[in-house]
Write a protein that holds these residues in place. Structure first.
Motif, PDB file in Angstrom:
ATOM      1  N   MET A   1      -5.157  -7.725  -2.899  1.00 16.24           N
ATOM      2  CA  MET A   1      -5.912  -8.901  -2.682  1.00 16.24           C
ATOM      3  C   MET A   1      -7.077  -8.496  -1.753  1.00 16.24           C
ATOM      4  O   MET A   1      -7.996  -9.262  -1.584  1.00 16.24           O
ATOM      5  CB  MET A   1      -4.734  -9.452  -1.624  1.00 16.24           C
ATOM      6  CG  MET A   1      -3.521 -10.077  -2.375  1.00 16.24           C
ATOM      7  SD  MET A   1      -3.906 -11.159  -3.642  1.00 16.24           S
ATOM      8  CE  MET A   1      -4.663 -12.546  -2.574  1.00 16.24           C
ATOM      9  N   HIS A   2      -7.153  -7.219  -1.180  1.00 19.23           N
ATOM     10  CA  HIS A   2      -8.249  -6.964  -0.336  1.00 19.23           C
ATOM     11  C   HIS A   2      -8.558  -5.539  -0.763  1.00 19.23           C
ATOM     12  O   HIS A   2      -8.199  -4.581  -0.269  1.00 19.23           O
ATOM     13  CB  HIS A   2      -7.728  -6.872   1.107  1.00 19.23           C
ATOM     14  CG  HIS A   2      -7.156  -7.975   1.704  1.00 19.23           C
ATOM     15  ND1 HIS A   2      -5.794  -8.366   1.521  1.00 19.23           N
ATOM     16  CD2 HIS A   2      -7.832  -9.225   2.166  1.00 19.23           C
ATOM     17  CE1 HIS A   2      -5.331  -9.472   2.271  1.00 19.23           C
ATOM     18  NE2 HIS A   2      -6.662 -10.077   2.712  1.00 19.23           N
TER      19      HIS A   2
ATOM     20  N   MET B   1       0.923  -6.265   1.290  1.00 19.77           N
ATOM     21  CA  MET B   1       1.123  -5.843  -0.261  1.00 19.77           C
ATOM     22  C   MET B   1       1.001  -4.430  -0.451  1.00 19.77           C
ATOM     23  O   MET B   1       0.229  -3.644   0.309  1.00 19.77           O
ATOM     24  CB  MET B   1       0.050  -6.412  -1.152  1.00 19.77           C
ATOM     25  CG  MET B   1       0.142  -7.843  -1.385  1.00 19.77           C
ATOM     26  SD  MET B   1      -0.781  -8.794  -2.520  1.00 19.77           S
ATOM     27  CE  MET B   1       0.139  -7.946  -3.983  1.00 19.77           C
TER      28      MET B   1
ATOM     29  N   CYS C   1      -5.673  -2.202  -2.003  1.00 20.45           N
ATOM     30  CA  CYS C   1      -4.829  -3.519  -2.109  1.00 20.45           C
ATOM     31  C   CYS C   1      -5.598  -4.425  -3.081  1.00 20.45           C
ATOM     32  O   CYS C   1      -6.588  -4.751  -2.985  1.00 20.45           O
ATOM     33  CB  CYS C   1      -5.142  -4.140  -0.753  1.00 20.45           C
ATOM     34  SG  CYS C   1      -4.442  -5.749  -0.447  1.00 20.45           S
TER      35      CYS C   1
ATOM     36  N   ASP D   1      -3.440  -6.022   6.176  1.00 19.63           N
ATOM     37  CA  ASP D   1      -3.693  -7.410   6.200  1.00 19.63           C
ATOM     38  C   ASP D   1      -2.494  -8.372   5.856  1.00 19.63           C
ATOM     39  O   ASP D   1      -2.396  -9.372   6.453  1.00 19.63           O
ATOM     40  CB  ASP D   1      -5.206  -7.647   5.728  1.00 19.63           C
ATOM     41  CG  ASP D   1      -6.350  -7.150   6.348  1.00 19.63           C
ATOM     42  OD1 ASP D   1      -5.977  -6.646   7.722  1.00 19.63           O
ATOM     43  OD2 ASP D   1      -7.309  -6.719   5.610  1.00 19.63           O
ATOM     44  N   CYS D   2      -2.320  -8.000   4.445  1.00 18.73           N
ATOM     45  CA  CYS D   2      -1.402  -8.785   3.730  1.00 18.73           C
ATOM     46  C   CYS D   2       0.014  -8.365   3.766  1.00 18.73           C
ATOM     47  O   CYS D   2       0.904  -9.060   3.155  1.00 18.73           O
ATOM     48  CB  CYS D   2      -1.973  -9.553   2.468  1.00 18.73           C
ATOM     49  SG  CYS D   2      -2.139  -8.099   1.132  1.00 18.73           S
TER      50      CYS D   2
ATOM     51  N   ARG E   1       0.752   0.612   2.416  1.00 18.45           N
ATOM     52  CA  ARG E   1       0.826  -1.054   2.524  1.00 18.45           C
ATOM     53  C   ARG E   1      -0.525  -1.270   3.241  1.00 18.45           C
ATOM     54  O   ARG E   1      -0.931  -0.955   4.016  1.00 18.45           O
ATOM     55  CB  ARG E   1       2.059  -1.796   2.790  1.00 18.45           C
ATOM     56  CG  ARG E   1       3.206  -1.443   2.149  1.00 18.45           C
ATOM     57  CD  ARG E   1       4.303  -2.312   2.881  1.00 18.45           C
ATOM     58  NE  ARG E   1       5.696  -2.229   1.672  1.00 18.45           N
ATOM     59  CZ  ARG E   1       5.685  -2.732   0.658  1.00 18.45           C
ATOM     60  NH1 ARG E   1       4.893  -3.622   0.170  1.00 18.45           N
ATOM     61  NH2 ARG E   1       6.861  -2.406   0.045  1.00 18.45           N
ATOM     62  N   CYS E   2      -1.074  -2.543   2.626  1.00 23.72           N
ATOM     63  CA  CYS E   2      -2.136  -3.573   3.319  1.00 23.72           C
ATOM     64  C   CYS E   2      -1.589  -3.643   4.851  1.00 23.72           C
ATOM     65  O   CYS E   2      -0.846  -4.655   4.875  1.00 23.72           O
ATOM     66  CB  CYS E   2      -2.726  -4.410   2.399  1.00 23.72           C
ATOM     67  SG  CYS E   2      -4.135  -5.560   3.099  1.00 23.72           S
TER      68      CYS E   2
END
Length: 455
Positions: free
Chosen positions: A432-433, A449, A430, A446-447, A443-444
């Protein structure tokens, strides 16, 4: 005004050959000197530039208006001249020695032959801007071989439509046009009521030129100077003159054929103190005439305005910008009253039936559903990466790396073809993570993405 008549049989014997392609002729030492090729040099940056040397060059001459009858043969020559612009005497290029070149006045339906000779310092063509004619005589480097210095080419030109047109080079317009290679054409209509009544007509070219150190700012011989058509100038020229003076009589209605011959500048033309009526443009009269405060002309555009000078005194042809106003020409209106009085005719705004009929003809087409939808797709030659056979790949958009696919496809955002990329051994992460990884492009959690290939 010069009147030229004749038939196409007056053309030179080699016309039939030249009209289909270039045949170099007369390129001797004298021709080289006249073209000034030996005077080419370098600018301060060491670039190879066109000559600015004025030694031995003839001075430019006033622009002629040439009446061409049907079947006439006209000679048009490109050659360097000197021109006085303010306090500076500069080297320029001219058609038949004048800047602008000759104004050609022809009747609608006329056909003429123009024999163009190039004694300039660069290959050229003569493009007949706006005219409907045989494509091989259109005067671009796609429709003919360029006219080399010392060469010639014969153009057969028809004038099926009334209005105002112009001619200019279609090779290195950035250089040729700014140096003075432009001229106008007025096609007189066969219908005597085509235009509203006016006392007289005047053709005005609007241009600008960039001067540095008492010469035209240098142009590279090997590459276009500034993007596409050219650059802005710092001196305005109306009919080639930085200080044009005109006269009119009180009550006179003057038809102005305005032509923007500048490379880049858009003109916004006004004449405060006079009344201006917009009656036509690029290819003839408008459907509906209208009174205007100003007229905007993009490069190459033509506008036809009738101007009524109602009071004696001085008015100015001006170029208006958001920041300031620039004078283009001074017009002295004498106290002498013109006859006949055309005030009533000038005050009437005509609606032209032929244009109304044309609008009625095409309106159903504009409102109809399309018969066919055409998609335009542009592809770039982008080499696929060097990937070892058998390596697992994923297809990625070069512009949007978050767009991936397991199969060859196109990007839904930009339409570009997805390119194969080796699947990284680290899998996917990810953006972002980065601690969120996967062996699949999911896909992530958490967010949300999309996971991108990790490197």
């Amino acid at each position: 005004m010069t009147t030229i008549s004749g038939t196409a049989h007056d053309a030179p014997a080699d016309y039939a050959h030249n009209m289909f392609g270039h045949e170099s002729a007369g390129q001797d030492a004298a021709g080289q000197d006249a073209a000034g090729q030996d005077g080419a040099g370098q600018d301060g940056a060491g670039q190879d530039v066109f000559s600015s040397d004025i030694s031995g060059l003839p001075a430019g001459v006033p622009t002629e208006t040439v009446q061409l009858s049907d079947g006439a043969v006209f000679d048009l020559r490109v050659a360097p001249v000197t021109k006085q612009i303010g306090e500076d005497t500069v080297r320029m290029l001219a058609y038949n020695g004048s800047i602008p070149g000759p104004t050609l006045l022809v009747r609608q339906g006329t056909e003429v032959v123009v024999n163009a000779a190039n004694d300039g310092d660069l290959e050229t063509t003569v493009h007949w801007h706006g005219l409907r004619l045989d494509n091989r005589f259109d005067g671009t480097h796609h429709t003919q071989d360029p006219i080399e210095p010392g060469g010639a080419f014969g153009y057969r030109i028809a004038f099926p439509d009334p209005g105002v047109y112009w001619y200019h080079p279609h090779i290195r317009q950035d250089y040729g046009q700014e140096m003075g290679l432009y001229g106008t054409i007025v096609v007189e209509p066969t219908d005597p009521n085509y235009w509203p009544p006016a006392h007289r007509e005047l053709t005005l070219t609007l241009d600008d030129i960039l001067l540095t150190d008492g010469a035209v700012a240098p142009f590279s011989r090997t590459q276009t100077t500034h993007t596409a058509m050219g650059r802005f100038g710092d001196v305005f020229l109306a009919n080639g003159d930085p200080d044009l003076k005109l006269t009119a009589r009180t009550g006179e209605v003057v038809r102005l054929y305005l032509v923007n011959t500048a490379n880049t500048r858009v003109f916004n033309v006004a004449i405060p103190g006079a009344r201006m009526k917009l009656v036509g443009g690029d290819s003839g009269r408008y459907e509906q005439e209208q009174f205007v405060q100003s007229a905007i002309l993009a490069p190459s555009e033509r506008v036809v305005v009738d101007v009524q000078f109602t009071e004696p005194g001085t008015v100015t042809l001006e170029h208006h910008t958001p920041d300031r106003v620039y004078p283009l020409a001074e017009i002295t209106v004498t106290a002498e009253h013109v006859t006949p009085d055309l005030a009533d005719q000038f005050g009437a705004l005509r609606v032209n039936a032929d244009m109304v009929a044309e609008r009625d003809r095409i309106t159903p087409m504009l409102e109809a559903a399309p018969n066919k939808t055409v998609a335009f797709v542009a592809e770039m030659d982008m080499d696929a990466p060097d990937i070892d056979p058998g390596t697992a790949v994923v297809y990625v958009c070069p512009m949007h790396p978050e767009v991936t696919s397991s199969e060859p496809d196109r990007c839904p955002d930009c339409g570009m073809k997805l390119l194969p990329t080796a699947v990284p051994t680290a899998g996917y992460a990810c953006p972002m993570h980065p601690e969120v990884t996967s062996t699949e492009p999911t896909r992530c959690p958490d967010c949300g993405m999309k996971l991108l290939p990790a490197h």
